[in-house]
Design a protein around this motif. Structure first.
Motif, PDB file in Angstrom:
ATOM      1  N   VAL A   1       0.824  -1.217   0.000  1.00  0.00           N
ATOM      2  CA  VAL A   1       0.000   0.000   0.000  1.00  0.00           C
ATOM      3  C   VAL A   1       0.859   1.268   0.000  1.00  0.00           C
ATOM      4  O   VAL A   1       0.340   2.361  -0.217  1.00  0.00           O
ATOM      5  CB  VAL A   1      -0.958   0.019   1.217  1.00  0.00           C
ATOM      6  N   ASP A   2       2.155   1.116   0.245  1.00  0.00           N
ATOM      7  CA  ASP A   2       3.045   2.272   0.253  1.00  0.00           C
ATOM      8  C   ASP A   2       3.132   2.874  -1.152  1.00  0.00           C
ATOM      9  O   ASP A   2       3.410   2.162  -2.136  1.00  0.00           O
ATOM     10  CB  ASP A   2       4.440   1.855   0.725  1.00  0.00           C
ATOM     11  N   LYS A   3       2.868   4.171  -1.273  1.00  0.00           N
ATOM     12  CA  LYS A   3       2.795   4.829  -2.573  1.00  0.00           C
ATOM     13  C   LYS A   3       4.097   4.715  -3.361  1.00  0.00           C
ATOM     14  O   LYS A   3       4.109   4.477  -4.564  1.00  0.00           O
ATOM     15  CB  LYS A   3       2.415   6.307  -2.400  1.00  0.00           C
ATOM     16  N   GLU A   4       5.205   4.891  -2.668  1.00  0.00           N
ATOM     17  CA  GLU A   4       6.500   4.830  -3.345  1.00  0.00           C
ATOM     18  C   GLU A   4       6.757   3.433  -3.884  1.00  0.00           C
ATOM     19  O   GLU A   4       7.213   3.259  -5.025  1.00  0.00           O
ATOM     20  CB  GLU A   4       7.614   5.249  -2.374  1.00  0.00           C
ATOM     21  N   LYS A   5       6.461   2.416  -3.070  1.00  0.00           N
ATOM     22  CA  LYS A   5       6.662   1.035  -3.522  1.00  0.00           C
ATOM     23  C   LYS A   5       5.703   0.687  -4.663  1.00  0.00           C
ATOM     24  O   LYS A   5       6.061  -0.051  -5.587  1.00  0.00           O
ATOM     25  CB  LYS A   5       6.473   0.065  -2.350  1.00  0.00           C
ATOM     26  N   ILE A   6       4.478   1.205  -4.615  1.00  0.00           N
ATOM     27  CA  ILE A   6       3.522   0.958  -5.700  1.00  0.00           C
ATOM     28  C   ILE A   6       4.052   1.533  -7.009  1.00  0.00           C
ATOM     29  O   ILE A   6       4.006   0.872  -8.062  1.00  0.00           O
ATOM     30  CB  ILE A   6       2.142   1.576  -5.357  1.00  0.00           C
ATOM     31  N   THR A   7       4.594   2.755  -6.943  1.00  0.00           N
ATOM     32  CA  THR A   7       5.142   3.395  -8.143  1.00  0.00           C
ATOM     33  C   THR A   7       6.308   2.589  -8.697  1.00  0.00           C
ATOM     34  O   THR A   7       6.409   2.368  -9.921  1.00  0.00           O
ATOM     35  CB  THR A   7       5.599   4.831  -7.823  1.00  0.00           C
ATOM     36  N   GLN A   8       7.203   2.131  -7.824  1.00  0.00           N
ATOM     37  CA  GLN A   8       8.348   1.326  -8.256  1.00  0.00           C
ATOM     38  C   GLN A   8       7.884   0.002  -8.862  1.00  0.00           C
ATOM     39  O   GLN A   8       8.388  -0.430  -9.910  1.00  0.00           O
ATOM     40  CB  GLN A   8       9.279   1.073  -7.071  1.00  0.00           C
ATOM     41  N   ALA A   9       6.937  -0.637  -8.194  1.00  0.00           N
ATOM     42  CA  ALA A   9       6.449  -1.941  -8.660  1.00  0.00           C
ATOM     43  C   ALA A   9       5.794  -1.813 -10.029  1.00  0.00           C
ATOM     44  O   ALA A   9       6.034  -2.636 -10.934  1.00  0.00           O
ATOM     45  CB  ALA A   9       5.472  -2.521  -7.644  1.00  0.00           C
ATOM     46  N   MET A  10       4.948  -0.796 -10.227  1.00  0.00           N
ATOM     47  CA  MET A  10       4.263  -0.613 -11.510  1.00  0.00           C
ATOM     48  C   MET A  10       5.269  -0.325 -12.621  1.00  0.00           C
ATOM     49  O   MET A  10       5.142  -0.848 -13.743  1.00  0.00           O
ATOM     50  CB  MET A  10       3.253   0.525 -11.398  1.00  0.00           C
ATOM     51  N   SER A  11       6.265   0.496 -12.332  1.00  0.00           N
ATOM     52  CA  SER A  11       7.282   0.820 -13.333  1.00  0.00           C
ATOM     53  C   SER A  11       8.057  -0.426 -13.759  1.00  0.00           C
ATOM     54  O   SER A  11       8.263  -0.675 -14.956  1.00  0.00           O
ATOM     55  CB  SER A  11       8.234   1.877 -12.776  1.00  0.00           C
ATOM     56  N   LEU A  12       8.483  -1.219 -12.786  1.00  0.00           N
ATOM     57  CA  LEU A  12       9.236  -2.439 -13.094  1.00  0.00           C
ATOM     58  C   LEU A  12       8.378  -3.452 -13.838  1.00  0.00           C
ATOM     59  O   LEU A  12       8.835  -4.109 -14.783  1.00  0.00           O
ATOM     60  CB  LEU A  12       9.774  -3.057 -11.798  1.00  0.00           C
ATOM     61  N   LEU A  13       7.118  -3.582 -13.421  1.00  0.00           N
ATOM     62  CA  LEU A  13       6.225  -4.554 -14.054  1.00  0.00           C
ATOM     63  C   LEU A  13       5.995  -4.194 -15.525  1.00  0.00           C
ATOM     64  O   LEU A  13       6.001  -5.069 -16.406  1.00  0.00           O
ATOM     65  CB  LEU A  13       4.899  -4.598 -13.295  1.00  0.00           C
ATOM     66  N   LYS A  14       5.806  -2.917 -15.800  1.00  0.00           N
ATOM     67  CA  LYS A  14       5.608  -2.486 -17.184  1.00  0.00           C
ATOM     68  C   LYS A  14       6.859  -2.742 -18.026  1.00  0.00           C
ATOM     69  O   LYS A  14       6.765  -3.171 -19.187  1.00  0.00           O
ATOM     70  CB  LYS A  14       5.230  -1.007 -17.215  1.00  0.00           C
ATOM     71  N   LYS A  15       8.037  -2.493 -17.457  1.00  0.00           N
ATOM     72  CA  LYS A  15       9.287  -2.747 -18.197  1.00  0.00           C
ATOM     73  C   LYS A  15       9.464  -4.231 -18.473  1.00  0.00           C
ATOM     74  O   LYS A  15       9.913  -4.627 -19.555  1.00  0.00           O
ATOM     75  CB  LYS A  15      10.479  -2.206 -17.406  1.00  0.00           C
ATOM     76  N   GLU A  16       9.124  -5.072 -17.500  1.00  0.00           N
ATOM     77  CA  GLU A  16       9.241  -6.522 -17.683  1.00  0.00           C
ATOM     78  C   GLU A  16       8.352  -6.987 -18.839  1.00  0.00           C
ATOM     79  O   GLU A  16       8.781  -7.797 -19.672  1.00  0.00           O
ATOM     80  CB  GLU A  16       8.833  -7.257 -16.403  1.00  0.00           C
ATOM     81  N   ILE A  17       7.139  -6.486 -18.886  1.00  0.00           N
ATOM     82  CA  ILE A  17       6.213  -6.906 -19.939  1.00  0.00           C
ATOM     83  C   ILE A  17       6.658  -6.367 -21.289  1.00  0.00           C
ATOM     84  O   ILE A  17       6.543  -7.054 -22.318  1.00  0.00           O
ATOM     85  CB  ILE A  17       4.781  -6.449 -19.591  1.00  0.00           C
ATOM     86  N   GLU A  18       7.195  -5.154 -21.322  1.00  0.00           N
ATOM     87  CA  GLU A  18       7.699  -4.599 -22.584  1.00  0.00           C
ATOM     88  C   GLU A  18       8.856  -5.420 -23.129  1.00  0.00           C
ATOM     89  O   GLU A  18       9.008  -5.577 -24.346  1.00  0.00           O
ATOM     90  CB  GLU A  18       8.141  -3.150 -22.376  1.00  0.00           C
ATOM     91  N   GLN A  19       9.695  -5.966 -22.240  1.00  0.00           N
ATOM     92  CA  GLN A  19      10.875  -6.723 -22.662  1.00  0.00           C
ATOM     93  C   GLN A  19      10.592  -8.220 -22.826  1.00  0.00           C
ATOM     94  O   GLN A  19      11.450  -8.960 -23.301  1.00  0.00           O
ATOM     95  CB  GLN A  19      11.996  -6.532 -21.647  1.00  0.00           C
TER      96      GLN A  19
END
Length: 653
Positions: free
Chosen positions: A486-504
């Motif tokens: 639920v931590d906003k900073e961790k959510i932002t990091q997680a979403m960014s990494l998840l999108k990069k993983e799917i793009e690659q």
């Protein structure tokens, strides 16, 4: 001679009341139970404050309401015009000094009044209950009035449909059957035509048309939606037009009807022909639909057309002639078979439809998906591809599918949709659907699937705005206690990494990739969680979880397992069907030749290489994953390609 008898004659009114008054009384009692009494039961308890507001009164005992709305008007129409179907009653009624127009108007209006009175009384009682209990928080007076109007509208549609059919038949039972056939006909016939065009025309998008608004083609299926939807003004106008037209047509036909047609299944000769060949045609389409679904062979398809048409033709003849001795009347069947054969040949020869792929300079955008989505305006539906390179790749893929028609139509164990929607520069839309085996099209699909535009157009994670995400929940496969971020900073990091993983992420032709995945559920402003798979190949995301001390709570690790039992035998479907699951699990675990894995490194390797969990499989190795603390067991498989070396080595001994 003009009638001197009042339209609403007292004796006739009493006669109608004796015929249908009991139906009206039952209708009121059931509606009273389903709506006002149910409301009193719900809101008179001590915990009524815990109930949420309702959007419409159909939510109260909708099943009961629905059954009454589709049956009572039709039954009432059958009993109301029973005199048309009994010769003595028909002779008596038409010997009165009354114009047919007066008879029709009196019976139709009186019947409708008997139908509407229970609805109005129920609405009045509901208004009183609403006022006495002070239920403004739960629903409004306008909701009661809206319910009343909708019910009366549907009652009118079903009732006038029954009246119309009463004019064209001479048997009450046939009236009831034909009324429901007529009400369901637009939706049912559309379904049959779409399905058969999908059989005969390669690429015809029958599923696309079937799931779009087909429920609106029948008032019965449309009424079934009223519990969760509102009726549109367009639908109201359409139903009012139907009621008006049905009334005028019924009156016109009644004036032309011969009294002698009482007890005849169909009252008009020309309509008998339509009925006979209409039944034969619909049954022919239904037969083809059934045998294609069961056998998926062209010979069985032709048999379905022939068998369905024959059964339909002779069934219609039996109804019309009121005898089973109709099998000598084959002349009409021969004509029907000839016409149907010509129609099938014309449809099969319609190659321009099957071979058409738009030219590149005609295409504005194209949507490609491997599943059938419901609405194009759904925020989670696939988005159109606009980049020229991707449009060219989709067109090339489409052309290859058309070239491989015979290969694609063969029976396959692994199938998926290939669904194309072209938006042309002319403003028109071209839609096609196919069933393919992706292994036959790996090069073409790789170009599409690995493009950034395609991933952004199709993958759910790119359609969720990061700043709207309130929490991320990671479910650890079959285990309980999900990880919640639920931590906003961790959510932002997680979403960014998840999108990069799917793009690659590279494309794979395997339908069931290896590894035991977890599921990421993203909550963005609503109570709905949108799922995304957490694959073991997402190394950056997994490293981030480990860095933040979250890994052991997010994915299955060796510490979650008691052991893994592996056998070099695959379990067939018959074994699963004939033996209880626990018995098969116990047999594998207790077998002396079974390999039991407890070493941490070997457990990790097995977790990463485990295949799809299915009792009916053709993989050479079957494994039972036994989890700690929860007495949880899971069946998995290992393919020859992905089986860890130490397992293969063990069974070589």
């Amino acid at each position: 001679m003009p009638s001197k008898i009042s339209l609403f004659n007292k004796e006739m009114l009493l006669q109608v009341a004796r015929s249908i008054g009991w139906i009206s009384a039952i209708y009121f009692l059931v509606l009273f139970f389903a709506v006002p009494l149910r409301i009193m039961m719900v809101y008179s308890g001590d915990d009524y404050q815990n109930f949420m507001p309702v959007k419409r009164l159909f939510e109260f005992e909708f099943g009961i309401q629905f059954i009454m709305f589709i049956t009572v008007p039709v039954v009432l129409a059958i009993f109301l015009f029973r005199f048309l179907h009994v010769k003595q009653a028909a002779d008596l009624m038409h010997s009165l000094p009354l114009k047919r127009e007066h008879i029709f108007n009196f019976y139709t209006m009186t019947g409708f009044i008997f139908l509407v009175i229970p609805v109005l009384i129920t609405a009045l009682i509901t208004i009183i209950v609403h006022s006495v209990y002070g239920l403004n928080f739960y629903f409004q007076l306008e909701d009661i009035l809206r319910w009343t109007g909708i019910v009366i509208l549907y009652n009118a549609v079903f009732f006038l449909s029954g009246v119309f059919v009463a004019m064209v038949t001479g048997i009450s039972v046939v009236q009831g059957v034909l009324t429901y056939i007529m009400l369901l006909f637009p939706a049912g016939f559309t379904l049959l035509i779409n399905y058969n065009l999908g059989i005969m025309l390669y690429g015809f998008p029958n599923d696309y048309y079937q799931i779009r608004n087909i429920e609106y083609l029948s008032p019965i299926s449309h009424l079934a939606l009223m519990e969760g939807r509102s009726i549109s003004a367009k639908a109201v106008i359409l139903y009012l037009v139907i009621v008006f037209v049905a009334y005028l047509l019924s009156l016109f036909i009644y004036k032309k009807r011969n009294i002698e047609t009482a007890s005849e299944a169909i009252a008009f000769n020309w309509l008998r022909i339509v009925f006979k060949y209409g039944v034969a045609f619909c049954m022919s389409l239904l037969g083809a639909m059934y045998f294609d679904a069961m056998q998926n062979k062209f010979a069985w398809l032709i048999f379905g057309y022939a068998a369905g048409g024959t059964v339909g033709y002779f069934t219609a003849e039996m109804v019309l002639q009121k005898t089973w001795r109709v099998f000598r009347s084959i002349k009409g069947l021969v004509y029907f078979a000839a016409v149907l054969t010509v129609l099938i040949m014309i449809t099969q020869a319609f190659s321009p439809f099957e071979k058409r792929v738009p030219a590149l300079n005609e295409i504005q955008s194209v949507t490609y998906a491997n599943y059938m989505y419901l609405q194009s305006d759904d925020p989670y539906a696939p988005k159109p591809l606009l980049q020229q390179e991707n449009i060219e790749n989709v067109v090339d893929f489409h052309k290859r599918i058309i070239q491989n028609e015979k290969l694609n139509e063969q029976e396959m164990k692994a199938q998926e949709f290939a669904f194309f929607v072209y938006q042309l520069k002319s403003g028109k839309k071209m839609v096609r659907q196919y069933t393919i085996n992706r292994h036959d099209y790996e090069p073409e699909m790789r170009k599409i699937y690995e493009s950034i535009e395609y991933k952004h157009a199709n993958e759910l994670v790119f359609k969720i705005k990061t700043d709207e995400v309130t929490s991320i929940r990671i479910n650890k496969h079959v285990l309980d206690n999900p990880l919640v971020i639920v931590d906003k900073e961790k959510i932002t990091q997680a979403m960014s990494l998840l999108k990069k993983e799917i793009e690659q992420e590279p494309f794979t032709a395997d339908y069931y990739p290896v590894g035991i995945w977890s599921t990421i559920e993203i909550k963005a402003g609503t109570d709905q969680y949108d799922p995304v798979e957490l694959k073991l190949t997402y190394s950056s995301f997994i490293d981030w979880l480990e860095k933040n001390g979250l890994l052991k709570d997010a994915i299955v690790t060796p510490e979650d397992l008691e052991y893994i039992a592996v056998t070099d035998e695959s379990i067939k479907y018959n074994q699963f069907r004939e033996n209880p699951q626990e018995e098969l699990l116990k047999r594998i675990i207790d077998d002396q030749n079974t390999l039991k894995i407890t070493d941490r490194d070997q457990l990790q390797s097995a977790i990463e290489k485990a295949g799809y969990d299915d009792w009916s499989n053709e993989e050479p190795y079957t494994a039972i994953f036994v989890y700690k603390n929860q007495d949880q067991k899971e069946i998995r498989t290992f393919s020859t390609k992905h089986v860890p070396g130490f397992i293969k080595q063990y069974f070589k001994k």
